[in-house]
Design an enzyme around this catalytic site. Structure first.
Site, PDB file in Angstrom:
ATOM      1  N   SER A 169      -5.721  13.962  34.498  1.00 48.53           N
ATOM      2  CA  SER A 169      -5.092  13.005  35.410  1.00 48.53           C
ATOM      3  C   SER A 169      -4.553  13.753  36.632  1.00 48.53           C
ATOM      4  CB  SER A 169      -4.002  12.231  34.667  1.00 48.53           C
ATOM      5  OG  SER A 169      -3.527  11.155  35.433  1.00 48.53           O
ATOM      6  N   HIS A 204      -8.914   8.138  35.400  1.00 46.15           N
ATOM      7  CA  HIS A 204      -8.724   6.800  34.793  1.00 46.15           C
ATOM      8  C   HIS A 204      -9.584   5.751  35.497  1.00 46.15           C
ATOM      9  CE1 HIS A 204      -5.234   8.839  33.145  1.00 46.15           C
ATOM     10  NE2 HIS A 204      -4.674   8.934  34.349  1.00 46.15           N
TER      11      HIS A 204
END
Length: 284
Positions: A169, A204
């Protein structure tokens, strides 16, 4: 989620129209998943990262200079350092890391916040690691603190010496020129990355609302530089010397994509760089 698996691929090939940077070393950018979202801490991608680190140890013992370079060149478990800067050195996050890796690696934590019981560490410790694993959280805060403490330059030096850099991330965003981030609340473009890797990143990609639409739009209108690399949860892109060479996945639904300047998507599968492997390593 399906039973964990991972994938990898072969010869290096530049992604999109990006030219490799002067960066030397291996970076693995995870879109999401890994130990941080696994109920048991088990992760096929994390297992492969440890195997990569172990191969670095074996290579080091075959080279006299490498065998004298520090922790990472010693025979035994690979030395893995977790860098939780983006989460403000979250205690829970650190403890999850230690639990997930304690059986397969010697674990270390670089705490820039002086979080007890880990306390502040000299970032130069990164130079003695086989694998550096950067956690998720705020990309903007991570970049600011790293530059203040000199972590960015130490990361580059460590990678040039053979240390594998990995991150999830925010820990994936940071390596690129730019990225899609929620560091400021709503999703926004951030053109302030380390620039180890060219182009823009979006973690994501299919895992959070608005990620796909906003990223494609920002690439198309020039708010973020092309090529874009869009990475699903449970997927990771492996870079060697600034060139994307392969993808790893933990779920059959996960994928990674190249986003061209016009916003068009190209799955890495189309370049035949994705080869399934089990949690024990590549299938032959």
């Amino acid at each position: 989620m399906d039973a964990p698996s991972a994938v990898s691929a072969d010869a290096p090939r530049a992604v999109g129209n990006a030219e490799p940077t002067a960066f030397r070393g291996t970076i693995v950018a995870l879109g999401g998943g890994g130990f941080s979202t696994s109920e048991t801490g088990a992760s096929a991608i994390d297992d492969e990262l440890v195997r990569m680190a172990a191969r670095r140890i074996r290579a080091g013992t075959e080279d006299e200079a490498g065998a004298q370079s520090g922790f990472g060149a010693s025979v035994g478990l690979p030395h893995v350092c977790f860098v939780p800067t983006a989460s403000g050195d979250s205690r829970d996050y650190i403890e999850r890391f230690e639990a997930a890796f304690e059986a397969s690696a010697r674990t270390y934590v670089l705490s820039l916040f002086g979080q007890s019981p880990w306390d502040y560490q000299d970032p130069a410790m990164l130079l003695d690691m086989d694998l550096i694993y950067v956690g998720g959280g705020s990309t903007a805060n991570l970049l600011s603190l790293w530059r203040r403490h000199g972590v960015d330059e130490l990361m580059k030096t460590a990678a040039a010496g053979g240390t594998i850099l990995a991150g999830i991330s925010a820990g994936a965003n940071c390596w690129f020129d730019a990225s899609s981030t929620d560091s400021f609340g709503p999703l926004a473009p951030l053109n302030d990355g380390l620039g180890f890797l060219r182009g823009s990143a979006c973690p994501h990609f299919h895992g959070e609302p608005g990620r796909e639409e906003s990223f494609l739009g920002w690439i198309t209108d020039g708010s973020l530089p092309a090529p874009g690399i869009a990475i699903d949860d449970h997927a990771a892109v492996v870079y060697v010397d600034g060139v994307a060479t392969s993808v790893m996945v933990e779920s059959v639904e996960a994928a990674a994509y190249i986003v061209d300047a016009d916003g068009s998507l190209c799955n890495f599968d189309e370049h035949r760089r994705v080869v399934p492997v089990s949690e024990h390593g590549p299938d032959e």
